[in-house]
Design an enzyme around this catalytic site. Structure first.
Site, PDB file in Angstrom:
ATOM      1  N   ASP A   2       0.827  -1.715  -0.064  1.00 34.21           N
ATOM      2  CA  ASP A   2       0.044  -0.064   0.023  1.00 34.21           C
ATOM      3  C   ASP A   2       0.748   1.102  -0.026  1.00 34.21           C
ATOM      4  O   ASP A   2       1.797   1.287  -0.080  1.00 34.21           O
ATOM      5  CB  ASP A   2      -0.582  -0.333   1.158  1.00 34.21           C
ATOM      6  CG  ASP A   2      -0.076  -0.600   2.880  1.00 34.21           C
ATOM      7  OD1 ASP A   2       0.829  -0.363   2.886  1.00 34.21           O
ATOM      8  OD2 ASP A   2      -0.719  -0.729   3.125  1.00 34.21           O
ATOM      9  N   ASN A  31      -8.390  -1.841  13.752  1.00 31.79           N
ATOM     10  CA  ASN A  31      -9.930  -1.346  12.865  1.00 31.79           C
ATOM     11  C   ASN A  31     -10.225  -2.264  12.541  1.00 31.79           C
ATOM     12  O   ASN A  31     -11.020  -3.342  12.029  1.00 31.79           O
ATOM     13  CB  ASN A  31     -10.285  -0.192  12.526  1.00 31.79           C
ATOM     14  CG  ASN A  31      -9.544   0.098  11.465  1.00 31.79           C
ATOM     15  OD1 ASN A  31      -8.349  -0.924  10.749  1.00 31.79           O
ATOM     16  ND2 ASN A  31      -9.526   0.793  10.501  1.00 31.79           N
ATOM     17  N   HIS A  54      -8.198  -3.668   9.600  1.00 36.40           N
ATOM     18  CA  HIS A  54      -7.410  -4.007   8.398  1.00 36.40           C
ATOM     19  C   HIS A  54      -6.449  -4.265   8.047  1.00 36.40           C
ATOM     20  O   HIS A  54      -5.525  -4.571   9.361  1.00 36.40           O
ATOM     21  CB  HIS A  54      -7.528  -1.851   8.114  1.00 36.40           C
ATOM     22  CG  HIS A  54      -6.192  -1.564   8.372  1.00 36.40           C
ATOM     23  ND1 HIS A  54      -6.407   0.039   8.745  1.00 36.40           N
ATOM     24  CD2 HIS A  54      -5.013  -1.959   8.519  1.00 36.40           C
ATOM     25  CE1 HIS A  54      -4.783   0.334   9.026  1.00 36.40           C
ATOM     26  NE2 HIS A  54      -4.746  -0.475   9.927  1.00 36.40           N
ATOM     27  N   GLU A 104      -9.855  -1.312   4.673  1.00 33.76           N
ATOM     28  CA  GLU A 104     -10.491   0.043   5.960  1.00 33.76           C
ATOM     29  C   GLU A 104     -11.480  -1.306   6.026  1.00 33.76           C
ATOM     30  O   GLU A 104     -12.266  -1.753   5.003  1.00 33.76           O
ATOM     31  CB  GLU A 104     -10.973   1.195   5.621  1.00 33.76           C
ATOM     32  CG  GLU A 104      -9.679   1.366   5.194  1.00 33.76           C
ATOM     33  CD  GLU A 104      -8.987   1.996   6.614  1.00 33.76           C
ATOM     34  OE1 GLU A 104      -8.634   0.999   7.672  1.00 33.76           O
ATOM     35  OE2 GLU A 104      -7.796   2.644   7.242  1.00 33.76           O
TER      36      GLU A 104
HETATM   37  P1  PGA Z   1       1.336  -1.230  13.772  1.00 35.66           P
HETATM   38  O1  PGA Z   1       0.357  -1.108  11.670  1.00 35.66           O
HETATM   39  O2  PGA Z   1       2.695  -2.568  13.025  1.00 35.66           O
HETATM   40  O3  PGA Z   1       2.273  -0.114  12.837  1.00 35.66           O
HETATM   41  O4  PGA Z   1       0.781  -2.049  14.398  1.00 35.66           O
HETATM   42  C1  PGA Z   1      -0.183  -2.075  11.123  1.00 35.66           C
HETATM   43  C2  PGA Z   1      -1.130  -1.724  10.633  1.00 35.66           C
HETATM   44  O5  PGA Z   1      -2.050  -0.490  10.535  1.00 35.66           O
HETATM   45  O6  PGA Z   1      -1.758  -2.358   9.260  1.00 35.66           O
END
Ligand code: PGA
Length: 237
Positions: free
Chosen positions: A63, A131, A133, A138
């Site tokens: 992404d 959340n 995702h 999302e």
């Molecule tokens: P993080 O993010 O590894 O910084 O906790 C993971 C994500 O949001 O996919």
């Protein structure tokens, strides 16, 4: 659900071991997705220290924020280049990277075509958001979605503000591989330090409100979990 759970104190070493095993089972010069964020940092440290066992691979961008340059400090493929690819001496190919300044439809079509031509994703390493995702899919993303431009959830923008704020803030939109695109990967490695959402995603209802719940339907998922996450998963199972 039938995922393989890997857990222990040394998260980075366990993640590296899982990735190496995936490489052993994959074809030569596999197509590999690597995520950014905090969770994979220990894995990338171990890769820099110990290498990947001499494996060559084609990196595929998971992404990217929309509208920024590749060289922007917020750029995800730039982060992977610095943290993993340069230390291993592996090059980037523009076909496999979202150009966030180009028309989004064109870029998503380019990426999907490149994946198909290359024979599909061999190994998809993922983190998970609070959340639920995966990538920037999302809540309420469709399981049939392919790569596309998405609007970021307020909670995602808040979670990412700390890093992005000094560099112009968190963009509103992003490009991401779709849930369907991710799901078609032959092997998925989920890296997680988030007990509640991981237990919900892997043992709760499979629905688009929790995009990572699609992983319950995938035949080959390894979950590399911190001990707290492993405890939550065992409780939820
Ligand atoms: P993080 O993010 O590894 O910084 O906790 C993971 C994500 O949001 O996919």
């Amino acid at each position: 659900m039938a995922y393989t759970l890997v857990t222990g104190e040394d998260f980075g070493t366990l993640a590296l071991k899982s990735l190496r095993e995936a490489f052993e089972q994959a074809r030569k010069f596999p197509l590999v997705v690597l995520p950014t964020g905090n969770t994979p940092k220990e894995l990338y440290l171990r890769i820099r220290q110990q290498g990947l066992g001499g494996e060559e691979f084609q990196y595929l961008n998971l992404d990217q924020y929309h509208g920024i340059k590749f060289s922007d400090p917020r750029s995800y493929p730039l982060e992977i280049k610095k943290e993993v690819l340069d230390p291993l001496g592996i090059g980037l190919r523009p076909d496999f990277i979202f150009d966030a300044e180009a028309p989004p439809d064109q870029e998503c079509c380019k990426i999907e075509t490149a994946i198909e031509k290359d024979g599909g994703i061999d190994i998809c390493v993922l983190g998970i958001g609070e959340n639920g995702h995966i990538g920037f899919n999302e809540p309420y993303s469709d399981f049939k979605d392919r790569s596309r431009l998405v609007r970021l959830a307020a909670s995602t923008r808040k979670a990412n503000a700390k890093f992005c704020d000094p560099h112009g803030g968190v963009p509103q939109n992003a490009l991401t591989l779709g849930l369907r695109t991710i799901f078609e990967a032959r092997k998925i490695i989920l890296l997680t330090n988030k007990p509640d959402i991981t237990a919900k995603a892997l043992h709760g209802r499979v629905w688009s409100n929790i995009p990572a719940s699609i992983l319950q339907r995938h035949p080959d998922v390894t979950v590399v979990a911190t001990p707290r996450v492993a405890a939550a998963l065992r409780l939820a199972a």
